[in-house]
Design an enzyme around this catalytic site. Sequence first.
Site, PDB file in Angstrom:
ATOM      1  N   LYS A 123     -14.500   6.401  -2.095  1.00  0.00           N
ATOM      2  CA  LYS A 123     -13.937   7.258  -3.151  1.00  0.00           C
ATOM      3  C   LYS A 123     -15.023   8.072  -3.850  1.00  0.00           C
ATOM      4  O   LYS A 123     -14.764   9.176  -4.302  1.00  0.00           O
ATOM      5  CB  LYS A 123     -13.126   6.432  -4.152  1.00  0.00           C
ATOM      6  CG  LYS A 123     -11.812   5.952  -3.569  1.00  0.00           C
ATOM      7  CD  LYS A 123     -10.807   5.581  -4.654  1.00  0.00           C
ATOM      8  CE  LYS A 123      -9.470   5.170  -4.024  1.00  0.00           C
ATOM      9  NZ  LYS A 123      -8.537   4.609  -5.007  1.00  0.00           N
ATOM     10  N   LYS A 205      -3.151   6.094  10.405  1.00  0.00           N
ATOM     11  CA  LYS A 205      -2.008   5.585   9.655  1.00  0.00           C
ATOM     12  C   LYS A 205      -1.243   6.743   8.997  1.00  0.00           C
ATOM     13  O   LYS A 205      -1.863   7.712   8.566  1.00  0.00           O
ATOM     14  CB  LYS A 205      -2.542   4.646   8.569  1.00  0.00           C
ATOM     15  CG  LYS A 205      -1.602   3.545   8.189  1.00  0.00           C
ATOM     16  CD  LYS A 205      -2.319   2.554   7.281  1.00  0.00           C
ATOM     17  CE  LYS A 205      -1.606   2.461   5.952  1.00  0.00           C
ATOM     18  NZ  LYS A 205      -2.164   1.470   5.048  1.00  0.00           N
ATOM     19  N   LYS A 208       0.373   9.939   2.901  1.00  0.00           N
ATOM     20  CA  LYS A 208       0.766  11.125   2.132  1.00  0.00           C
ATOM     21  C   LYS A 208      -0.440  11.972   1.750  1.00  0.00           C
ATOM     22  O   LYS A 208      -0.286  13.094   1.291  1.00  0.00           O
ATOM     23  CB  LYS A 208       1.555  10.712   0.902  1.00  0.00           C
ATOM     24  CG  LYS A 208       0.723   9.932  -0.081  1.00  0.00           C
ATOM     25  CD  LYS A 208       1.519   9.033  -0.973  1.00  0.00           C
ATOM     26  CE  LYS A 208       0.606   7.951  -1.523  1.00  0.00           C
ATOM     27  NZ  LYS A 208       1.274   6.747  -1.982  1.00  0.00           N
TER      28      LYS A 208
END
Length: 340
Positions: A123, A205, A208
């Site tokens: 991140k 995977k 969104k």
Amino acid sequence: MTENINNNTEKKRILSGIQPSGALTLGNYVGALRNFVELQEEGLYESFYMIADLHSITVRQEPKNLRKNTMDLLALFIACGLDPKKDPIFFQSHIPAHLQLSWVLTCNTYMGELSRMTQFKDKSRKHENNINAGLFTYPSLMAADILLYQADLVPVGEDQRQHLELTRDLANRFNNLYSETFKIPEAYTPKVGARIMSLQDPTQKMSKSDPNENSYILLLDPIDKAVKKIKRAVTDSEACVKRGEGKDGVMNLMSIYSAATNKSFDEIELEFEGKGYGDFKAAVAEAVAYTLKPIQERYNDLMKNKDYLEEVYKESAARASYVANKTLSKVYRKVGFVQP
Ligand code: TRP
């Protein structure tokens, strides 16, 4: 010697946490939500469903989107079949104990441990301009979420395993320093956990956050849009519905079809013997539409009934806080804070 840290029911406890960071996909439904519903119907566990809004702000959020995503998630949980009368579905920010315990745990977490978290490293790379302290201490908050409820089991994906491992370490550390306080939680792996992959790159995977809209189906996608996405899904040149090398795209559609119809892969291969991808995709699309429709109808009804949703999250928070505060007051006492 050991204090009773069990809950009063005999049932094992599960704490599930999910971030309200965007719309849910068909992959989230098949991989997680549907299992939650099945678990609840079995009635073998006592569950707490937490919508982790505090975690969401470790990356920048548009306030009105965060608010909408949080309410949407609550409505979708219910629309997918979870009964909030049985198990509470609550917003993390409504229960101050999460932050209160998280501080105590943060003071028992080493910088070195947090620095090793791969999600922090990922991140930080993705949000170079906002490497904030919350992003760094996030795992201590997640540990608090779990330990407050004395959870036996936590359903976690691969990406959260390291955080759960740290949670166990923190629980053990605290128990050793201050006496038995926390249950040591374990990862819960559901029996049927079909992983739904991207429709455009079936080695990834379904997510969104994929920039290509056609790679995922949202639970709230208009049906015709979902159908189009299925029809555009990548397959291969063999035109044959079966498992095999280089057939990831077809196998992913088979997983989706299987999840929607409960048919096995063998049954699916038989059903489409001698048929092409056109027929197959039409059937998958129909099955997906059939799955999404009732969820969307219930969601739309719920969104018209804000009073009901408010009642659900308030009651849920009350039930969850009761449990959370019991753990928190033990912790506060053990670390040496004077009773208020
Ligand atoms: N960190 C989890 C995620 O990003 C969400 C989460 C927060 C969570 N607290 C939790 C998951 C506690 C399980 C238990 O997916």
